[in-house]
Design a protein around this motif. Structure first.
Motif, mmCIF file in Angstrom:
data_model
loop_
_atom_site.group_PDB
_atom_site.id
_atom_site.type_symbol
_atom_site.label_atom_id
_atom_site.label_comp_id
_atom_site.label_asym_id
_atom_site.label_seq_id
_atom_site.Cartn_x
_atom_site.Cartn_y
_atom_site.Cartn_z
ATOM 1 N N VAL A 1 23.041 47.287 6.166
ATOM 2 C CA VAL A 1 22.066 47.923 7.033
ATOM 3 C C VAL A 1 20.734 47.180 6.938
ATOM 4 N N PHE A 2 20.604 46.373 5.890
ATOM 5 C CA PHE A 2 19.374 45.633 5.672
ATOM 6 C C PHE A 2 19.220 44.491 6.670
ATOM 7 N N ALA A 3 20.233 44.233 7.447
ATOM 8 C CA ALA A 3 20.187 43.127 8.396
ATOM 9 C C ALA A 3 19.109 43.382 9.443
ATOM 10 N N GLU A 4 18.503 42.292 9.885
ATOM 11 C CA GLU A 4 17.430 42.412 10.863
ATOM 12 C C GLU A 4 17.962 42.796 12.236
ATOM 13 N N ASP A 5 19.107 42.261 12.597
ATOM 14 C CA ASP A 5 19.634 42.455 13.940
ATOM 15 C C ASP A 5 21.096 42.854 13.816
ATOM 16 N N PRO B 1 25.695 37.500 14.530
ATOM 17 C CA PRO B 1 27.078 37.146 14.200
ATOM 18 C C PRO B 1 27.452 37.395 12.738
ATOM 19 N N ILE B 2 26.550 37.169 11.822
ATOM 20 C CA ILE B 2 26.850 37.388 10.403
ATOM 21 C C ILE B 2 27.118 38.862 10.153
ATOM 22 N N THR B 3 26.278 39.722 10.688
ATOM 23 C CA THR B 3 26.450 41.157 10.494
ATOM 24 C C THR B 3 27.742 41.642 11.137
ATOM 25 N N ALA B 4 28.076 41.110 12.300
ATOM 26 C CA ALA B 4 29.316 41.509 12.971
ATOM 27 C C ALA B 4 30.528 41.145 12.117
ATOM 28 N N VAL B 5 30.521 39.967 11.526
ATOM 29 C CA VAL B 5 31.620 39.550 10.656
ATOM 30 C C VAL B 5 31.677 40.435 9.420
ATOM 31 N N VAL B 6 30.513 40.717 8.823
ATOM 32 C CA VAL B 6 30.474 41.581 7.646
ATOM 33 C C VAL B 6 31.029 42.956 7.981
ATOM 34 N N ARG B 7 30.609 43.516 9.094
ATOM 35 C CA ARG B 7 31.079 44.845 9.488
ATOM 36 C C ARG B 7 32.594 44.844 9.675
ATOM 37 N N PRO C 1 22.888 36.900 2.813
ATOM 38 C CA PRO C 1 23.138 36.347 4.152
ATOM 39 C C PRO C 1 22.657 37.255 5.280
ATOM 40 N N LEU C 2 22.481 38.533 4.983
ATOM 41 C CA LEU C 2 22.073 39.486 6.009
ATOM 42 C C LEU C 2 20.560 39.584 6.153
#
Length: 138
Positions: free
Chosen positions: A15-19, A23-29, A93-94
């Motif tokens: 949730v700490f991701a900026e956006d 793409p990084i957050t989408a892969v993590v999710r 990375p997030l």
């Protein structure tokens, strides 16, 4: 429904991701959802057990077991202990684009390293301990 519940769990790892759409957050999710499904199978949890993850910790035993398994798989828990190095490796990375958030996550990792109680009553309570600490400081 499962994705929403698990996405609330992503406070631990993303949730700490900026956006949210980067793409990084989408892969993590996507990875977290797949991993959580694996953890559900591992601890023989039901959809009802995952519903508890919509709320704040502490969670009942089965839900805490899902959390602990997930934290182990992403490296935040290693050898039945909270890993501040694993936490930073997971969240960096997030948040790497935002130096302020990265520094805040370092503080969270240090605080939880000091506060997480590893002498808990049940094996899965570490999932509650770590999640509660991260929610407290993040």
């Amino acid at each position: 429904r499962f994705s929403i519940a698990l996405f609330s769990l992503c406070a631990v790892c993303g949730v700490f991701a900026e956006d949210i759409e980067n793409p990084i957050t989408a892969v993590v999710r996507k990875t977290l959802i797949s991993t959580a499904r694996s953890c559900m199978d591992h601890v023989k949890a039901t959809e009802a057990d995952i519903e508890y993850l919509r709320g704040d910790p502490p969670y009942p035993e089965k839900a805490a077991c899902i959390i602990k398994c997930l934290l182990e798989k992403v490296g935040i828990v290693k050898n039945n202990k909270y890993s501040k190095i694993g936490f930073m490796a997971t969240v960096s990375p997030l948040v790497f684009k935002n130096k302020k958030k990265l520094e805040h996550m370092k503080t969270v990792s240090e605080n939880c390293d000091k506060e997480v109680n590893h002498a808990t009553a049940t094996p899965c309570q570490l999932g509650n301990e770590v999640t509660s600490c991260i929610f407290k400081y993040a």
